[in-house]
Design a protein around this motif. Structure first.
Motif, PDB file in Angstrom:
ATOM      1  N   ASP A 186     -81.641  46.254  56.315  1.00 29.87           N
ATOM      2  CA  ASP A 186     -82.956  46.698  55.868  1.00 29.87           C
ATOM      3  C   ASP A 186     -83.867  46.944  57.059  1.00 29.87           C
ATOM      4  O   ASP A 186     -83.759  46.276  58.103  1.00 29.87           O
ATOM      5  N   LEU A 187     -84.782  47.893  56.897  1.00 27.80           N
ATOM      6  CA  LEU A 187     -85.797  48.115  57.921  1.00 27.80           C
ATOM      7  C   LEU A 187     -86.695  46.891  58.040  1.00 27.80           C
ATOM      8  O   LEU A 187     -87.006  46.253  57.034  1.00 27.80           O
ATOM      9  N   PRO A 188     -87.145  46.572  59.248  1.00 27.54           N
ATOM     10  CA  PRO A 188     -88.124  45.483  59.382  1.00 27.54           C
ATOM     11  C   PRO A 188     -89.438  45.891  58.732  1.00 27.54           C
ATOM     12  O   PRO A 188     -89.722  47.089  58.586  1.00 27.54           O
ATOM     13  N   PRO A 189     -90.243  44.920  58.317  1.00 25.49           N
ATOM     14  CA  PRO A 189     -91.506  45.242  57.637  1.00 25.49           C
ATOM     15  C   PRO A 189     -92.413  46.156  58.452  1.00 25.49           C
ATOM     16  O   PRO A 189     -93.153  46.962  57.898  1.00 25.49           O
ATOM     17  N   SER A 190     -92.370  46.024  59.765  1.00 24.72           N
ATOM     18  CA  SER A 190     -93.168  46.889  60.627  1.00 24.72           C
ATOM     19  C   SER A 190     -92.366  47.171  61.884  1.00 24.72           C
ATOM     20  O   SER A 190     -91.381  46.506  62.181  1.00 24.72           O
ATOM     21  N   GLY A 224     -88.606  58.327  45.168  1.00 28.65           N
ATOM     22  CA  GLY A 224     -87.757  59.511  45.151  1.00 28.65           C
ATOM     23  C   GLY A 224     -87.417  60.076  46.517  1.00 28.65           C
ATOM     24  O   GLY A 224     -87.237  59.356  47.505  1.00 28.65           O
ATOM     25  N   VAL A 225     -87.359  61.423  46.565  1.00 28.70           N
ATOM     26  CA  VAL A 225     -86.943  62.121  47.773  1.00 28.70           C
ATOM     27  C   VAL A 225     -87.928  61.891  48.911  1.00 28.70           C
ATOM     28  O   VAL A 225     -87.537  61.650  50.061  1.00 28.70           O
ATOM     29  N   VAL A 226     -89.227  61.960  48.608  1.00 28.62           N
ATOM     30  CA  VAL A 226     -90.235  61.797  49.658  1.00 28.62           C
ATOM     31  C   VAL A 226     -90.125  60.415  50.302  1.00 28.62           C
ATOM     32  O   VAL A 226     -90.160  60.275  51.531  1.00 28.62           O
ATOM     33  N   GLY A 227     -89.965  59.388  49.495  1.00 25.67           N
ATOM     34  CA  GLY A 227     -89.822  58.046  50.036  1.00 25.67           C
ATOM     35  C   GLY A 227     -88.580  57.906  50.892  1.00 25.67           C
ATOM     36  O   GLY A 227     -88.592  57.215  51.927  1.00 25.67           O
ATOM     37  N   THR A 228     -87.499  58.573  50.481  1.00 25.48           N
ATOM     38  CA  THR A 228     -86.264  58.516  51.257  1.00 25.48           C
ATOM     39  C   THR A 228     -86.422  59.211  52.598  1.00 25.48           C
ATOM     40  O   THR A 228     -85.965  58.717  53.634  1.00 25.48           O
ATOM     41  N   LEU A 229     -87.104  60.363  52.598  1.00 26.50           N
ATOM     42  CA  LEU A 229     -87.339  61.070  53.858  1.00 26.50           C
ATOM     43  C   LEU A 229     -88.194  60.232  54.802  1.00 26.50           C
ATOM     44  O   LEU A 229     -87.970  60.226  56.020  1.00 26.50           O
ATOM     45  N   ARG A 230     -89.171  59.539  54.253  1.00 24.98           N
ATOM     46  CA  ARG A 230     -89.991  58.660  55.091  1.00 24.98           C
ATOM     47  C   ARG A 230     -89.153  57.548  55.700  1.00 24.98           C
ATOM     48  O   ARG A 230     -89.339  57.160  56.855  1.00 24.98           O
ATOM     49  N   ARG A 231     -88.211  57.038  54.922  1.00 27.46           N
ATOM     50  CA  ARG A 231     -87.363  55.965  55.432  1.00 27.46           C
ATOM     51  C   ARG A 231     -86.430  56.495  56.525  1.00 27.46           C
ATOM     52  O   ARG A 231     -86.193  55.805  57.521  1.00 27.46           O
ATOM     53  N   ILE A 232     -85.880  57.676  56.323  1.00 26.08           N
ATOM     54  CA  ILE A 232     -85.055  58.296  57.374  1.00 26.08           C
ATOM     55  C   ILE A 232     -85.868  58.440  58.656  1.00 26.08           C
ATOM     56  O   ILE A 232     -85.403  58.121  59.763  1.00 26.08           O
ATOM     57  N   ASP A 233     -87.095  58.900  58.513  1.00 27.56           N
ATOM     58  CA  ASP A 233     -87.972  59.064  59.671  1.00 27.56           C
ATOM     59  C   ASP A 233     -88.229  57.717  60.349  1.00 27.56           C
ATOM     60  O   ASP A 233     -88.263  57.619  61.583  1.00 27.56           O
ATOM     61  N   ALA A 234     -88.403  56.659  59.550  1.00 29.06           N
ATOM     62  CA  ALA A 234     -88.667  55.335  60.111  1.00 29.06           C
ATOM     63  C   ALA A 234     -87.461  54.807  60.885  1.00 29.06           C
ATOM     64  O   ALA A 234     -87.610  54.188  61.949  1.00 29.06           O
ATOM     65  N   VAL A 235     -86.244  55.030  60.365  1.00 29.61           N
ATOM     66  CA  VAL A 235     -85.043  54.589  61.081  1.00 29.61           C
ATOM     67  C   VAL A 235     -84.918  55.339  62.401  1.00 29.61           C
ATOM     68  O   VAL A 235     -84.611  54.742  63.451  1.00 29.61           O
ATOM     69  N   ARG A 236     -85.176  56.636  62.370  1.00 29.97           N
ATOM     70  CA  ARG A 236     -85.117  57.415  63.610  1.00 29.97           C
ATOM     71  C   ARG A 236     -86.142  56.899  64.628  1.00 29.97           C
ATOM     72  O   ARG A 236     -85.861  56.819  65.830  1.00 29.97           O
ATOM     73  N   ALA A 237     -87.339  56.557  64.148  1.00 27.84           N
ATOM     74  CA  ALA A 237     -88.363  56.021  65.039  1.00 27.84           C
ATOM     75  C   ALA A 237     -87.925  54.686  65.630  1.00 27.84           C
ATOM     76  O   ALA A 237     -88.161  54.399  66.813  1.00 27.84           O
ATOM     77  N   LEU A 238     -87.276  53.870  64.805  1.00 31.24           N
ATOM     78  CA  LEU A 238     -86.789  52.581  65.273  1.00 31.24           C
ATOM     79  C   LEU A 238     -85.754  52.760  66.373  1.00 31.24           C
ATOM     80  O   LEU A 238     -85.804  52.088  67.414  1.00 31.24           O
ATOM     81  N   ALA A 257     -85.384  55.351  68.315  1.00 35.07           N
ATOM     82  CA  ALA A 257     -86.051  55.899  69.498  1.00 35.07           C
ATOM     83  C   ALA A 257     -86.803  54.821  70.270  1.00 35.07           C
ATOM     84  O   ALA A 257     -86.929  54.893  71.501  1.00 35.07           O
ATOM     85  N   ALA A 258     -87.309  53.811  69.548  1.00 38.73           N
ATOM     86  CA  ALA A 258     -88.055  52.731  70.194  1.00 38.73           C
ATOM     87  C   ALA A 258     -87.147  51.727  70.897  1.00 38.73           C
ATOM     88  O   ALA A 258     -87.631  50.913  71.685  1.00 38.73           O
ATOM     89  N   CYS A 259     -85.842  51.786  70.612  1.00 39.66           N
ATOM     90  CA  CYS A 259     -84.887  50.818  71.184  1.00 39.66           C
ATOM     91  C   CYS A 259     -83.706  51.548  71.825  1.00 39.66           C
ATOM     92  O   CYS A 259     -82.543  51.306  71.460  1.00 39.66           O
ATOM     93  N   PRO A 260     -83.967  52.439  72.795  1.00 43.81           N
ATOM     94  CA  PRO A 260     -82.874  53.249  73.346  1.00 43.81           C
ATOM     95  C   PRO A 260     -81.817  52.449  74.091  1.00 43.81           C
ATOM     96  O   PRO A 260     -80.680  52.912  74.230  1.00 43.81           O
ATOM     97  N   GLU A 261     -82.183  51.278  74.593  1.00 40.17           N
ATOM     98  CA  GLU A 261     -81.207  50.455  75.311  1.00 40.17           C
ATOM     99  C   GLU A 261     -80.393  49.571  74.372  1.00 40.17           C
ATOM    100  O   GLU A 261     -79.495  48.854  74.818  1.00 40.17           O
ATOM    101  N   ASP A 262     -80.733  49.620  73.086  1.00 39.65           N
ATOM    102  CA  ASP A 262     -80.097  48.730  72.127  1.00 39.65           C
ATOM    103  C   ASP A 262     -79.390  49.487  71.007  1.00 39.65           C
ATOM    104  O   ASP A 262     -78.316  49.086  70.573  1.00 39.65           O
ATOM    105  N   LEU A 263     -79.995  50.566  70.523  1.00 35.76           N
ATOM    106  CA  LEU A 263     -79.481  51.307  69.378  1.00 35.76           C
ATOM    107  C   LEU A 263     -79.187  52.752  69.743  1.00 35.76           C
ATOM    108  O   LEU A 263     -79.819  53.331  70.648  1.00 35.76           O
ATOM    109  N   ARG A 264     -78.248  53.323  69.029  1.00 37.40           N
ATOM    110  CA  ARG A 264     -77.959  54.756  69.174  1.00 37.40           C
ATOM    111  C   ARG A 264     -77.587  55.306  67.799  1.00 37.40           C
ATOM    112  O   ARG A 264     -76.733  54.749  67.114  1.00 37.40           O
TER     113      ARG A 264
END
Length: 307
Positions: A51-55, A83-97, A99-106
């Motif tokens: 799951d995504l972290p709360p923030s 629905g779809v909009v919420g899912t797209l927001r979640r995809i965007d949030a995972v991508r942001a996560l 990007a914020a952890c380039p030395e840890d995640l890919r």
């Protein structure tokens, strides 16, 4: 001469000469915990549900996880009204996560990219599964998710659209996730899909033996949640391995990341699980299922898209 031979001391009674080394002691066998650590160090776990972290507070990144994790499916499930909009927001949030952890995640879209991430010392982040209600009853939505890098879509009921959706998922390379589906839905889906199914949050104790056998025949992977009671989890995995086969076991996530997976793997070693089956449990089974899904998609690219 015979007396001389009789008086000659045997090799076992000859004292070692001064400065001569004693024979080396045989190596001490590793206990189950040490063997489990060694296996997991070489064979990191692919987790089926994260799951995504709360923030995305920089002070809390990267998110806490088991040290043995080598790849993670990041859940894109949202409430029905999002629905779809919420899912797209979640995809965007995972991508942001990521990007914020380039030395840890890919971010990884294929099994080859999963391997590349591990070779670079990163944890592979996989998008999916999306929730069934976020499909909007449209195969076009499925294709859009796949183009964004999603690897799996959930299916919790079976109707005419579900049948067509499963075929389209096979065609474009999305894994069918049957987490939370009832046994009738599982049976009907397995009769249609040509690719291995996933249960990223499996509850095999809720499925009868014959359904587990069908999952085994499909090559599906049931990814089981690991709790702080390794014996109880091992009981579930023993039954799953017996009824579906060792190629069908996998890990969903752990409820105690600080403890990790060593206690469970040590318990399974005590129960006689061979190292090969533990490697399958850690990552080889789900990697195989994803690779087969990718291969099926490549062979089906000439088929027309569903409406």
């Amino acid at each position: 001469m015979a007396e001389l031979l009789d008086d000659h001391p045997s090799l076992s009674t000859v004292p070692a000469a001064a400065g001569e080394l004693d024979a080396p002691e045989p190596p001490t066998a590793l206990d189950e915990t040490s063997r489990a650590r060694a296996i997991l160090a070489a064979q990191p776990v692919v987790e089926g549900h994260t799951d995504l972290p709360p923030s995305l507070d920089p002070e809390d990144l990267p998110p806490v996880r088991a040290r043995e994790a080598g790849a993670q499916f990041w859940s894109l499930r949202v409430d029905a009204d999002e629905g779809v909009v919420g899912t797209l927001r979640r995809i965007d949030a995972v991508r942001a996560l990521v990007a914020a952890c380039p030395e840890d995640l890919r971010l990884a879209h294929t099994t080859s990219e999963m391997a590349d991430a591990r070779n670079c010392g990163r944890v592979a982040a996989l998008l999916g599964p999306v929730g069934w209600t976020a499909l909007g009853g449209s195969a076009a939505t499925l294709r859009a998710y796949q183009a964004l890098g999603v690897r799996a879509a959930g299916l919790t009921r079976f109707d005419r659209f579900a049948r067509d959706a499963v075929r389209e998922m096979n065609r474009v390379g999305l894994a069918v996730d049957l987490s939370g589906a009832d046994e009738d839905t599982v049976r009907r889906t397995l009769a249609v899909t040509r690719a291995p199914a996933l249960l990223t949050r499996a509850a095999p104790e809720e499925l009868p033996d014959d359904v587990l056998g069908l999952l085994g025949g499909n090559g599906a992977v049931c990814m089981v949640t690991v709790t702080d009671d390794p014996a109880a989890v091992a009981d579930v995995l023993d039954r799953l391995r017996a009824q579906a086969g060792p190629h069908c076991v996998g890990v969903s996530h752990t409820t105690a990341p600080a403890v990790g997976y060593v206690p469970l793997f040590a318990e399974l070693l005590r129960r006689g699980w061979p190292a090969e089956d533990l490697v399958g449990l850690a990552h080889a089974n789900v990697t195989r299922a994803l690779r087969e899904t990718e291969f099926l998609s490549r062979t089906n690219r000439i088929r027309p898209a569903a409406a």
